[in-house]
Scaffold this active site. Structure first.
Site, PDB file in Angstrom:
ATOM      1  N   ASP A 160       3.469  15.712  32.981  1.00 27.83           N
ATOM      2  CA  ASP A 160       3.195  14.320  33.816  1.00 27.83           C
ATOM      3  C   ASP A 160       4.627  14.164  35.406  1.00 27.83           C
ATOM      4  O   ASP A 160       4.443  15.225  35.755  1.00 27.83           O
ATOM      5  CB  ASP A 160       4.410  13.645  32.714  1.00 27.83           C
ATOM      6  CG  ASP A 160       4.648  11.725  33.279  1.00 27.83           C
ATOM      7  OD1 ASP A 160       3.509  11.413  34.238  1.00 27.83           O
ATOM      8  OD2 ASP A 160       5.878  11.468  33.067  1.00 27.83           O
ATOM      9  N   PHE A 184       1.143  -6.737  41.872  1.00 26.90           N
ATOM     10  CA  PHE A 184       0.325  -6.270  42.507  1.00 26.90           C
ATOM     11  C   PHE A 184      -0.100  -5.102  41.437  1.00 26.90           C
ATOM     12  O   PHE A 184      -0.475  -5.944  40.081  1.00 26.90           O
ATOM     13  CB  PHE A 184       1.617  -4.377  42.338  1.00 26.90           C
ATOM     14  CG  PHE A 184       1.361  -3.426  42.435  1.00 26.90           C
ATOM     15  CD1 PHE A 184       0.818  -3.189  43.853  1.00 26.90           C
ATOM     16  CD2 PHE A 184       0.989  -2.471  41.928  1.00 26.90           C
ATOM     17  CE1 PHE A 184       0.840  -2.060  44.405  1.00 26.90           C
ATOM     18  CE2 PHE A 184       0.282  -1.431  41.850  1.00 26.90           C
ATOM     19  CZ  PHE A 184       0.185  -1.071  42.863  1.00 26.90           C
ATOM     20  N   GLY A 241       0.673   8.055  35.625  1.00 28.80           N
ATOM     21  CA  GLY A 241       0.040   6.192  35.524  1.00 28.80           C
ATOM     22  C   GLY A 241       0.348   6.384  36.430  1.00 28.80           C
ATOM     23  O   GLY A 241      -0.058   5.382  37.678  1.00 28.80           O
ATOM     24  N   LYS A 292      -4.917  11.040  29.631  1.00 26.67           N
ATOM     25  CA  LYS A 292      -4.488  12.704  29.590  1.00 26.67           C
ATOM     26  C   LYS A 292      -4.743  13.307  28.405  1.00 26.67           C
ATOM     27  O   LYS A 292      -4.876  14.570  28.886  1.00 26.67           O
ATOM     28  CB  LYS A 292      -2.300  12.248  29.529  1.00 26.67           C
ATOM     29  CG  LYS A 292      -2.750  10.965  30.874  1.00 26.67           C
ATOM     30  CD  LYS A 292      -0.494  11.270  30.267  1.00 26.67           C
ATOM     31  CE  LYS A 292      -0.179  10.333  32.318  1.00 26.67           C
ATOM     32  NZ  LYS A 292       1.541  10.541  31.395  1.00 26.67           N
ATOM     33  N   ASN A 303       4.292   7.444  27.261  1.00 28.52           N
ATOM     34  CA  ASN A 303       2.745   7.746  27.376  1.00 28.52           C
ATOM     35  C   ASN A 303       2.294   9.016  27.645  1.00 28.52           C
ATOM     36  O   ASN A 303       1.798   9.506  27.720  1.00 28.52           O
ATOM     37  CB  ASN A 303       2.873   6.814  28.812  1.00 28.52           C
ATOM     38  CG  ASN A 303       3.654   7.541  29.938  1.00 28.52           C
ATOM     39  OD1 ASN A 303       4.920   8.186  29.699  1.00 28.52           O
ATOM     40  ND2 ASN A 303       3.435   7.850  30.949  1.00 28.52           N
ATOM     41  N   ASP A 304       3.187   9.978  27.536  1.00 30.86           N
ATOM     42  CA  ASP A 304       3.188  10.843  27.370  1.00 30.86           C
ATOM     43  C   ASP A 304       2.161  11.830  25.542  1.00 30.86           C
ATOM     44  O   ASP A 304       2.289  13.196  26.106  1.00 30.86           O
ATOM     45  CB  ASP A 304       3.574  12.541  28.224  1.00 30.86           C
ATOM     46  CG  ASP A 304       3.662  11.877  29.548  1.00 30.86           C
ATOM     47  OD1 ASP A 304       3.151  11.416  29.864  1.00 30.86           O
ATOM     48  OD2 ASP A 304       5.321  11.617  29.941  1.00 30.86           O
TER      49      ASP A 304
END
Length: 1111
Positions: free
Chosen positions: A313, A458, A596, A715, A738-739
């Site tokens: 990451d 965004f 990410g 991933k 998220n990992d």
């Protein structure tokens, strides 16, 4: 923790406590502050004004910054239980998916429909913060939640050595059966040809009626006796022993293993020791956080010495996730650099004191800026500078909290936004507070409230964010900030001259590895805005293609903007990251970054940590949005890399066409250095079944790979792809939830205990606090663990075969009667007492080179990657050595005893004397052998090896003593046999001869190998020895010649230059002249030739889908 629920499946009009498992779609859940969200919820109302609530999403995307979510206005008043119980709205939304940043749905209620987006959702795994309570409607529950959709399956991880051992055990068991069959056939033949003549005084038992049946029983007897070749004690420790033997076959025999309670096996004891070494390593202890390294598993230690691919990451793993406002460009003028009197840029140590912001009572004391000219521009009222900071204070989604008067705390969705708003705050444009419709800013001491008309948020495609505000004078203005690649194309033509200067500044900032944003604004008239607002509302309520319609509306207004300037933010790398990456690269470990974050940020960090350099031949960027575009971009990248290989070989043109079977090996040997950068939407196509091999071939040919804007599931898919086709050991390292999928999928998962929660640590196999500790984990602990485990297994098989095969040879001389050579108690104690502790000591403490040399010469790591120290070839060599030893162990004493006599002239040969001689020879030979195998002697090794020999003789004499015979006359009936046997000189000559003949070939082979074809570790040890001798010889000369002290410049220069130095490989030259004399050419060339052979035999999978890709 129980939840407060208004159930949708039962007629209940009040809150009920229910466990998480009972949550259903349609339920209304009440959450309280600091409580985890149990399902994907549509926010209905909250304790905050306007239906706002604050959440922390560290378990989802790794970001610890607060995020704001808001209920739609029509439901924000549903704060009372009675109103919620009457809520009968209907939600139509997208099906369950793993996209964390997108949600599309519509609420139908009170004959109206309301658009729902991700800003109205609370996802499972979030934590409610700074909000007393909120109510949410369950949209997805259980496995349908986005968190669970991104979770990979938990897999039981085993090392490659474990998998090989399973195969070897089956082979050994087959070998055991073959030996049993051979001896059983021999027994049947012997009984038929010879045994029938001895029936008078040696009759068969009643159950035996033929020679064939006798052979059948003999087979099972030998299976029991010879079972010690099967390494059961590597898995479960056994208690060995049994009643005394009968002369011929029988139901019970000495040495029959009897299963006992499963105690820790030998392998697990060694692995446990290695794990404690990792936990106790002071050099992997983070003083700042008071966090030690932690081995959370004991089963993967040796796998750490075989890693070929690292998937990392970025945010929080390579970087500190701390953003600093470093420089800016305002109306063509660059701020942030300091210059000396000669006009040269001043280095950090040469700069004066930073700017004093004491004039601003609301300034952040932690903010540091060096260029006073920017503050002067603010104080002198420069309009461009004021508008620049006004934009930074308005165009964001930061939440402000003022606990005490004048003490502001910003909660930003990203550290970038926090850094920009903090910079505006210190320069006098202080963001104070916001509501859904207003933003309050204190500009140079005056509080001004702007009406917030719209936020154009965004996303990865737009790569920009805008706000539309109305100032107190009624003027409407759009403020926009975004990536230069997007925003510069949307500027008004009148800004052309300013654009040129700003572009130069952007290039300069990007060259320094800074994260850049371009700032612009646009004035809107009232009539145009009203028309545009209607179109925006219609697009937001659209049921189909809502995002595309909104993007089109946003595109319309974000054009012909006026350029203000640009910002440059530094994302500080963790200490030692460039050096660690360079060192691991020299160890032939390939590092892929899976993040990410957006592409520009990831590329900048790639340059900062020296993964990407300006010296690279080319950096390929894959950004295609369709399958055809991605395939074409990958094809062009491969063609460019293959051009050099097709046209030039050793400097001469080559017209040979490359076959597909050699495509991968050629790609991995291309001339030049390449890098691949691929976006998440492109990666989604690249991972499809018909394109994944093309992507893998292209990526593996590159020195660096960076995947941007990837989801947690992507991933894991990238890691699985490499595992599937490359057959290489993979390691994933990350710090956020998220990992987790990536960490679970890789062979080895490492968690960084950073600022993004502990989910990564909880899912990992190893954990520490800084990325730089990875080099020590792999190059020291991993390499040592692999070395120790391999030496342990080789010796274990050797000693067991040397011990057991003696029974096989003896079978041909005892009528195949299943009689054992050794005394029953020796069989019992051989693996438990006599040989267990020395091999455990070697397996726990052995080293080939010190830790400093392991870090200095990363090439020492390559034998583990190539699996050189324990494989099928090494296994058969150990077995052959064990069988060779057993042959000499049996036949030398047998031949001597056939003719030898005692001192008094009587015959020396008898069963017990022979057994004592063979057993003593065996213990001495295996003890000498482990002494030769031990590369690092400690007091524990000495104590265990020589202590085991002493214990053997002590037990041997005790078992043949008068005392034990008096207590147990039936068990210890051979009184004085050991003393009488070992008192004979012929016996000791036999033992010495056997030991010399068994050990001498091993010593000769190792001496020749060390002289003719040394390993790199042998070369390093030799070099270290020469250095010590030179140091001793020149100590006096150095003492006399020393005239002054010298200060090292390493502390000032290593951050910038050391990474490039070691990546160039120049520091791999051994400085000792002795090393060049000893020559390392043979020690490294054999590894390189083996690696090339391995690559050449791998072939390319591009031609067929069922051939695995080997590396």
């Amino acid at each position: 923790m129980p939840l407060m629920i208004i159930s949708a499946t039962r007629v209940i009009t009040s809150l009920q406590q229910e466990p998480w498992m009972n949550v259903c779609v349609g339920d209304i859940i009440k959450l309280e502050n600091n409580q985890f969200v149990a399902a994907d919820l549509l926010l209905l109302s909250s304790s905050e004004p306007h239906g706002l609530c604050y959440i922390e999403t560290a378990e989802l995307d790794g970001e610890t910054n607060m995020k704001v979510r808001q209920a739609i206005p029509v439901t924000s008043e549903l704060g009372h239980i009675s109103k919620l119980a009457k809520f009968d709205g209907e939600v139509i939304c997208e099906p369950p998916n793993n996209k964390l940043d997108k949600f599309s749905g519509t609420l139908y209620w009170k004959d109206s429909k309301f658009a729902l987006s991700n800003q109205n959702m609370l996802l499972r795994g979030c934590v409610l913060r700074n909000t007393e309570w909120c109510f949410g409607l369950v949209i997805f529950a259980g496995p349908d939640t986005k968190l669970m959709q991104n979770s990979g399956r938990t897999k039981f991880k085993r090392t490659s050595i474990d998998r090989l051992m399973n195969t070897l055990v089956l082979w050994i068991f087959g070998f055991l059966v073959c030996m049993g069959v051979i001896l059983a056939i021999g027994n049947a033949i012997w009984e038929h040809e010879v045994g029938t003549h001895f029936q008078v005084y040696l009759p068969w038992d009643e159950a035996v009626d033929s020679a064939f049946f006798s052979g059948f029983l003999s087979f099972w007897s030998y299976i029991i006796i010879l079972n010690t070749v099967v390494p059961i004690s590597l898995y479960v420790r056994w208690r060995e022993g049994g009643p005394s033997a009968r002369l011929r076959w029988g139901p019970q025999y000495p040495g029959v293993p009897q299963p006992d309670l499963p105690l820790p096996c030998s392998v697990e004891v060694i692995r446990l020791g290695h794990s404690y070494f990792i936990n106790w390593d002071k050099k992997m202890f983070c003083v700042k956080r008071q966090t030690p390294a932690e081995a959370r598993t004991t089963t993967l230690n040796e796998e750490l010495g075989q890693v070929e691919y690292i998937f990392s990451d970025k945010t929080g793993t390579l970087t500190q996730n701390i953003m600093v406002f470093n420089k800016c460009s305002i109306h063509g003028h660059s701020y942030g650099d300091m210059f000396d009197l000669l006009g040269h840029k001043a280095e950090l140590g040469e700069r004066p004191e930073p700017i004093d912001f004491s004039f601003n009572p609301l300034a952040d004391n932690k903010f540091v800026f060096w260029d006073p000219s920017l503050l002067e521009a603010v104080k002198t009222g420069d309009p461009h500078t004021h508008e620049f900071f006004r934009l930074l204070s308005l165009c964001h989604t930061v939440m402000s909290e003022e606990k005490d008067e004048g003490e502001l705390y910003y909660k930003a969705q990203s550290p970038d936004e926090g850094a920009l708003v903090t910079a505006a705050r210190n320069f006098g444009f202080v963001f104070r507070s916001r509501t859904p419709k207003t933003i309050t800013v204190q500009e140079l001491g005056s509080a001004i409230t702007y009406q917030l008309l719209a936020i154009l948020d965004f996303n990865n495609i737009r790569k920009r964010m805008s706000v539309i505000v109305r100032n107190p004078e009624g003027k409407i203005r759009l403020y926009c900030k975004g990536a230069d690649t997007i925003l510069l194309d949307r500027l008004h033509p009148s800004t052309h001259e300013l654009l040129s200067a700003t572009t130069d500044h952007l290039n300069e900032y990007a060259g320094e590895g800074l994260r850049t944003l371009v700032l612009a604004y646009k004035d809107l008239d009232e009539e145009y805005y009203e028309e545009w607002a209607v179109r925006r509302l219609q697009a937001s309520l659209a049921q189909d293609s809502r995002e595309d319609r909104l993007a089109s509306v946003y595109e319309e207004v974000e054009n012909d903007m006026m350029l203000l300037g640009a910002t440059a933010i530094e994302d500080k790398l963790q200490q030692g990251v460039p050096e660690t990456i360079a060192l691991l690269t020299l160890a032939n470990i390939k590092i892929w970054v899976l993040t990410g974050d957006k592409q520009e940020t990831a590329v900048n960090i790639g340059y900062s940590c020296k993964m990407l350099t300006d010296d690279m031949t080319e950096v390929f960027i894959v950004t295609g949005h369709t399958v055809l575009e991605v395939r074409e971009e990958l094809r062009k990248a491969r063609e460019k890399m293959l051009d050099a290989s097709r046209t030039v070989v050793n400097g001469f043109p080559c017209q040979e066409q490359l076959s597909t079977s050699k495509l991968t090996s050629v790609l991995e040997a291309v001339a030049g250095e390449y890098a691949l950068v691929i976006n998440g939407h492109s990666l989604a196509h690249a991972l499809e079944a018909d394109m994944e091999l093309e992507f893998l071939e292209t990526a593996c040919a590159c020195k660096a790979v960076i995947c941007c804007r990837v989801t947690p599931l992507q991933k894991a898919q990238v890691v699985e792809l490499v595992k599937k086709y490359k057959k290489a050991v993979t390691l994933a390292i990350g710090d956020g939830a998220n990992d987790v999928s990536m960490i679970k999928t890789a062979h080895i998962g490492v968690g960084i205990s950073g600022q993004e929660g502990i989910q990564a640590v909880l899912a990992s196999d190893y954990a520490f606090s800084q990325f730089k500790f990875l080099q020590r984990l792999l190059l020291v602990h991993g390499r040592w663990s692999y070395l120790r485990m391999c030496k342990f297994l080789c010796y274990f098989f050797y000693k067991n075969f040397a011990f057991t095969m003696v029974h096989f040879w003896f079978g041909f001389f005892c009528g195949f009667s299943a009689q054992t050579v050794y005394d029953q108690y020796f069989i019992t104690l051989y693996n438990i007492v006599y040989t267990s502790l020395p091999v455990l000591a070697m397996g726990v403490f052995d080293q080939d080179v010190p830790e400093q040399r392991s870090m200095e010469y990363p090439k020492l790591y390559e034998p583990g990657q190539l699996n050189l120290l324990f494989n099928k070839r090494e296994f058969f060599i150990c077995i052959a050595q064990g069988i060779y030893t057993s042959v000499l162990m049996f036949f030398i004493p047998y031949g001597v005893f056939a003719e030898a006599t005692r001192d008094d002239g009587t015959q020396l040969a008898d069963y017990q004397s022979f057994a004592v001689t063979v057993a003593t020879s065996l213990v001495i030979v295996v003890s000498v052998q482990i002494g030769l195998d031990t590369g690092y002697w400690t007091a524990i090794n000495h104590f265990f090896i020589w202590g085991s020999l002493a214990v053997y003789f002590a037990i041997l004499f005790a078992m043949h003593s008068n005392g034990l015979f008096d207590m147990f006359p039936n068990q210890f009936c051979f009184v004085g046999n050991a003393q009488n046997t070992l008192a004979q000189p012929a016996v000791w000559l036999t033992i010495v001869l056997t030991t010399v003949v068994c050990i001498l070939p091993v010593v000769a082979f190792r001496f020749l190998k060390l002289s003719l074809k040394p390993d790199l570790s042998d070369t390093v040890r030799y070099t270290q020895l020469v250095r010590k001798k030179q140091k001793a010889q020149h100590r006096c000369l150095r003492r006399v010649g020393r005239t002054g002290s010298r200060r090292s410049g390493y502390a000032f220069s290593h951050q910038e230059g050391f990474g490039e130095l070691i990546m160039s490989g120049k520091n791999m030259r051994l400085s000792s002249l002795a090393l060049s004399g000893f020559t390392t050419r043979s020690s490294s060339s054999w590894i390189e030739s083996l690696r090339r052979k391995k690559s050449d035999s791998a072939g390319s999978p591009s031609g067929t889908s069922d051939k695995p890709l080997k590396g």
